[in-house]
Design a protein around this motif. Structure first.
Motif, PDB file in Angstrom:
ATOM      1  N   UNK A 146       0.810  -1.236   0.000  1.00 39.90           N
ATOM      2  CA  UNK A 146       0.000   0.000   0.000  1.00 39.90           C
ATOM      3  C   UNK A 146       0.840   1.281   0.000  1.00 39.90           C
ATOM      4  N   UNK A 147       2.061   1.205   0.506  1.00 41.40           N
ATOM      5  CA  UNK A 147       2.878   2.409   0.725  1.00 41.40           C
ATOM      6  C   UNK A 147       2.315   3.301   1.839  1.00 41.40           C
ATOM      7  N   UNK A 148       1.377   2.797   2.637  1.00 38.75           N
ATOM      8  CA  UNK A 148       0.868   3.545   3.788  1.00 38.75           C
ATOM      9  C   UNK A 148       2.033   3.915   4.704  1.00 38.75           C
ATOM     10  N   UNK A 149       2.039   5.080   5.348  1.00 37.31           N
ATOM     11  CA  UNK A 149       1.010   6.130   5.399  1.00 37.31           C
ATOM     12  C   UNK A 149       1.183   7.201   4.330  1.00 37.31           C
ATOM     13  N   UNK A 150       1.993   6.913   3.301  1.00 37.04           N
ATOM     14  CA  UNK A 150       2.149   7.880   2.224  1.00 37.04           C
ATOM     15  C   UNK A 150       0.940   7.784   1.281  1.00 37.04           C
ATOM     16  N   UNK A 151       0.776   8.811   0.475  1.00 40.98           N
ATOM     17  CA  UNK A 151      -0.331   8.885  -0.495  1.00 40.98           C
ATOM     18  C   UNK A 151      -1.717   8.836   0.156  1.00 40.98           C
ATOM     19  N   UNK A 152      -1.922   9.633   1.232  1.00 41.55           N
ATOM     20  CA  UNK A 152      -3.295   9.746   1.758  1.00 41.55           C
ATOM     21  C   UNK A 152      -4.165  10.475   0.743  1.00 41.55           C
ATOM     22  N   UNK A 153      -5.464  10.209   0.774  1.00 41.78           N
ATOM     23  CA  UNK A 153      -6.355  10.906  -0.177  1.00 41.78           C
ATOM     24  C   UNK A 153      -6.374  12.404   0.108  1.00 41.78           C
ATOM     25  N   UNK A 154      -6.510  13.200  -0.942  1.00 47.53           N
ATOM     26  CA  UNK A 154      -6.524  14.654  -0.764  1.00 47.53           C
ATOM     27  C   UNK A 154      -7.810  15.136  -0.118  1.00 47.53           C
ATOM     28  N   UNK A 155      -8.917  14.417  -0.346  1.00 48.80           N
ATOM     29  CA  UNK A 155     -10.160  14.804   0.319  1.00 48.80           C
ATOM     30  C   UNK A 155     -10.683  13.595   1.090  1.00 48.80           C
ATOM     31  N   UNK A 156     -11.517  13.885   2.101  1.00 44.68           N
ATOM     32  CA  UNK A 156     -11.997  12.823   2.993  1.00 44.68           C
ATOM     33  C   UNK A 156     -12.623  11.690   2.186  1.00 44.68           C
ATOM     34  N   UNK A 157     -12.255  10.470   2.507  1.00 38.93           N
ATOM     35  CA  UNK A 157     -12.890   9.337   1.835  1.00 38.93           C
ATOM     36  C   UNK A 157     -12.755   8.146   2.761  1.00 38.93           C
ATOM     37  N   UNK A 158     -13.695   7.215   2.648  1.00 34.03           N
ATOM     38  CA  UNK A 158     -13.683   6.057   3.527  1.00 34.03           C
ATOM     39  C   UNK A 158     -12.401   5.249   3.294  1.00 34.03           C
ATOM     40  N   UNK A 159     -12.171   4.844   2.066  1.00 36.47           N
ATOM     41  CA  UNK A 159     -10.968   4.076   1.740  1.00 36.47           C
ATOM     42  C   UNK A 159      -9.991   4.940   0.963  1.00 36.47           C
ATOM     43  N   UNK A 160      -8.739   4.546   1.073  1.00 34.47           N
ATOM     44  CA  UNK A 160      -7.704   5.313   0.363  1.00 34.47           C
ATOM     45  C   UNK A 160      -7.634   4.838  -1.090  1.00 34.47           C
ATOM     46  N   UNK A 161      -7.662   5.832  -2.002  1.00 33.16           N
ATOM     47  CA  UNK A 161      -7.596   5.503  -3.425  1.00 33.16           C
ATOM     48  C   UNK A 161      -6.298   4.765  -3.757  1.00 33.16           C
ATOM     49  N   UNK A 162      -5.202   5.148  -3.080  1.00 33.15           N
ATOM     50  CA  UNK A 162      -3.907   4.505  -3.357  1.00 33.15           C
ATOM     51  C   UNK A 162      -3.962   3.012  -3.039  1.00 33.15           C
ATOM     52  N   UNK A 163      -4.855   2.622  -2.120  1.00 29.23           N
ATOM     53  CA  UNK A 163      -5.005   1.202  -1.779  1.00 29.23           C
ATOM     54  C   UNK A 163      -5.972   0.524  -2.744  1.00 29.23           C
ATOM     55  N   UNK A 164      -7.121   1.142  -2.928  1.00 19.96           N
ATOM     56  CA  UNK A 164      -8.131   0.496  -3.778  1.00 19.96           C
ATOM     57  C   UNK A 164      -7.622   0.373  -5.222  1.00 19.96           C
ATOM     58  N   UNK A 165      -6.846   1.344  -5.670  1.00 21.00           N
ATOM     59  CA  UNK A 165      -6.300   1.242  -7.032  1.00 21.00           C
ATOM     60  C   UNK A 165      -5.389   0.023  -7.187  1.00 21.00           C
ATOM     61  N   UNK A 166      -4.569  -0.216  -6.170  1.00 21.05           N
ATOM     62  CA  UNK A 166      -3.676  -1.372  -6.270  1.00 21.05           C
ATOM     63  C   UNK A 166      -4.444  -2.688  -6.154  1.00 21.05           C
ATOM     64  N   UNK A 167      -5.504  -2.701  -5.339  1.00 22.73           N
ATOM     65  CA  UNK A 167      -6.327  -3.925  -5.259  1.00 22.73           C
ATOM     66  C   UNK A 167      -7.092  -4.151  -6.559  1.00 22.73           C
ATOM     67  N   UNK A 168      -7.628  -3.074  -7.115  1.00 25.31           N
ATOM     68  CA  UNK A 168      -8.338  -3.220  -8.399  1.00 25.31           C
ATOM     69  C   UNK A 168      -7.383  -3.665  -9.503  1.00 25.31           C
ATOM     70  N   UNK A 169      -6.188  -3.141  -9.467  1.00 21.85           N
ATOM     71  CA  UNK A 169      -5.202  -3.533 -10.483  1.00 21.85           C
ATOM     72  C   UNK A 169      -4.954  -5.038 -10.417  1.00 21.85           C
ATOM     73  N   UNK A 170      -4.783  -5.562  -9.198  1.00 22.01           N
ATOM     74  CA  UNK A 170      -4.574  -7.015  -9.047  1.00 22.01           C
ATOM     75  C   UNK A 170      -5.767  -7.776  -9.609  1.00 22.01           C
ATOM     76  N   UNK A 171      -6.938  -7.242  -9.343  1.00 19.74           N
ATOM     77  CA  UNK A 171      -8.164  -7.902  -9.786  1.00 19.74           C
ATOM     78  C   UNK A 171      -8.320  -7.905 -11.303  1.00 19.74           C
ATOM     79  N   UNK A 172      -7.758  -6.896 -11.951  1.00 19.44           N
ATOM     80  CA  UNK A 172      -8.022  -6.679 -13.377  1.00 19.44           C
ATOM     81  C   UNK A 172      -6.931  -7.200 -14.303  1.00 19.44           C
ATOM     82  N   UNK A 173      -5.884  -7.815 -13.762  1.00 19.61           N
ATOM     83  CA  UNK A 173      -4.817  -8.298 -14.651  1.00 19.61           C
ATOM     84  C   UNK A 173      -5.371  -9.393 -15.557  1.00 19.61           C
TER      85      UNK A 173
END
Lengths: 382, 382
Positions: free
Chosen positions: B333-360
């Protein structure tokens, strides 16, 4: 009458024209060409492009300047047409007035080099076309640059121009270049973006690895940085019809493009600057197929083809279409660089790139012949 | 009894332990943490990692040091286990004796951080494991380094160590490190190679692009350079069981690996130095899946799986097998770096990497769950 065979077109192939070679020979500081006696006691020319050149410079010979050698190389490898460009360092090291004059002279020389070349058998096209040179140096005037864009646009065998990454000293994201981009776009010229400086040599450490690190990594890093800075500057939003061809399959840009998009999205300074996700702009580029491996080429075509999904407002969800992506990829050799170390009929650096095109999974035979030549015929209006 | 759900394991997640944070707060030169009053009049901590940090440094808070915040983040994103590492700049800026002492203390702190953490529900494993730190600074003795390798090997919740690219000042291709590689290999520890310095900042130009260029490009360029220098030094020939995990999916190394192999083949200085084609060694690496896009991950798995073809003497000709390649890729995830710029439940930096794994394309559900967690369970013997 049988259909003519599909053309093999090399769009990444360099020359040092005699006028340019004479200049390099006359110089006492880098860049220069000097004659040495090599370790076997034989006289040899060495080209020093940058300070601190590893291995005492690069051995050079007629393949760097003699048109017959270029045509022989093309014949040996079945290359029908070459779109030739002056190799780095171009005019970067010259004062503005000399760069201006020499750009004009070298563009005329290259026009002659092409226009007096043989034609492709039974076709009304020449075997040589060219990328011209702009005098991109500090203190050059905008009007001088626009003059030379106009000159190139009017020379019938020049179909684009090659440029490095420094612009007029502050990089390609310099607002001072906007009139130049506008003129290039209007003239329909293809910009071949090619590295020269690499990155700061301290990153390479103190081991002797020959030219490997600056060439294998430094060159692609430089291209990647320049293209990324162009994206970040909004040039592709302002000049959407600009046709930019990136050397070495875009270096590391395709592989880092999703990371780039994510870094932009997470940085308050740039997050709302561009019209589209960074990956959208990769679909506007052209990339040579000089990557030496089929997996690399297949990936690059994926990255090009997914770009439309990243247009703002797009609802496209489809998986990448490698066939579509292949349309922006073009065969190249990097001749006369990367000669084989031992005598061989064909150059490995050429056969590897041809085999790579042949071996990409998911490309049809039509896609392959497009990359080998038909895409270049279309892009350069040959 | 139902089978337990597959685990989600984050192997790229950072912490600044309280002892380390206290040191950064006590400092008056970079790296340091300082308190400022931000533009909204609110007190805020800023981390300055490097000189000339863009945007006045990075806002930091409890997510950088507080274990509860790490666990909350994991819960929010369904992460079962994190293999945590100290974030850069590690101990690079300290004199040798202080680095030695602090490495030992921080390794003990990290062991406690992990060993006192909750367990994964209904399993005999903890939710936190760690990568230790070596005192890799100039003038450190080999015996001090070997002491700390031994310490890490004996701390039960530390399963590897994180390191930057400078070694003890001359890079990772320094022969002085060979006893360290030997000890790490023997201890079965995973080396997590992570960037810190990027490349010389003059390449980024004078436009304000926030942290984008150093993070999106400089970091991967640094990792790529370090790994390439390791390959060229023959470390993988000498220590074939060394387990090296590269951050950010290896940066640009997979995309430049065929170019690297070609440049090696064409350079008399290195052409006959290594046992195998450069691409062979990429199949010996582990790579995180922090690349933000499915095409990137698929390509990396192609590059890993083709490596066997490049073993000297191999007659393998098969097309790359993405499933096989996926076995060396691990979610992060690279947490705690790349926090979302605006409030959101999940971090885009995390969901993007999970979606990427899902979409290969070409990965089976088993491959995906491997990348999400099972590969890490195997690599770190969790």
């Amino acid at each position: 009458m049988p259909l003519p065979a599909k053309l093999l077109v090399d769009i990444h192939t360099h020359v040092y024209l005699p006028r340019y070679t004479a200049l390099l020979r006359s110089r006492s500081s880098v860049p220069l060409i000097r004659s040495i006696v090599n370790s076997e006691g034989v006289a040899e020319d060495r080209l020093l492009i940058l300070d601190h050149e590893p291995s005492g410079g690069r051995p050079v010979g007629p393949q760097y300047w003699d048109r017959e050698e270029k045509l022989n190389f093309m014949d040996k490898h079945g290359i029908d047409i070459s779109v030739v460009s002056t190799a780095n360092p171009w005019l970067d090291f010259l004062p503005a007035s000399q760069a201006h004059t020499l750009a004009s002279e070298l563009n005329n020389d290259l026009e002659e080099y092409c226009s007096t070349a043989p034609s492709v058998a039974s076709r009304q096209i020449k075997r040589l076309y060219g990328f011209g040179l702009l005098p991109l140096v500090p203190e050059i005037t905008t009007s001088a640059l626009l003059d030379i864009v106009k000159q190139i646009g009017e020379l019938p065998h020049l179909r684009g121009l090659i440029m490095g990454t420094r612009g007029i000293g502050r990089g390609l994201d310099d607002e001072a270049l906007e009139p130049v981009w506008a003129a290039i776009e209007k003239a329909g010229l293809v910009v071949f973006l090619h590295p020269h400086y690499g990155v700061d040599g301290s990153a390479w450490g103190d081991k002797d690895n020959g030219h490997v690190l600056p060439l294998a990594l430094g060159f692609p890093f430089e291209t990647t940085t320049a293209a990324t800075r162009l994206i970040l500057s909004g040039v592709f939003d302002k000049f959407p019809s600009l046709r930019l061809l990136l050397a070495h399959s875009g270096g590391a840009l395709p592989a880092l493009s999703s990371r780039l998009a994510s870094c932009i999205d997470h940085d308050p300074v740039v997050a709302s600057r561009l019209k589209h996700d960074a990956r959208y702009y990769l679909g506007k580029l052209y990339l040579d197929a000089v990557a030496y491996g089929p997996e690399e080429l297949g990936f690059v075509s994926d990255v090009i083809s997914r770009a439309d999904k990243f247009e703002t407002g797009s609802s496209a969800k489809a998986a990448p279409n490698r066939s579509a992506g292949s349309k922006r990829m073009l065969f190249g050799t990097d001749h006369p660089f990367f000669p084989p170390l031992s005598a061989s009929e064909k150059w490995k650096s050429v056969t590897e790139n041809l085999e790579a095109i042949n071996d990409v999974q998911g490309w049809s035979e039509e896609d392959r012949s497009g990359v080998r030549g038909e895409n270049a015929v279309a892009l350069f209006n040959l």
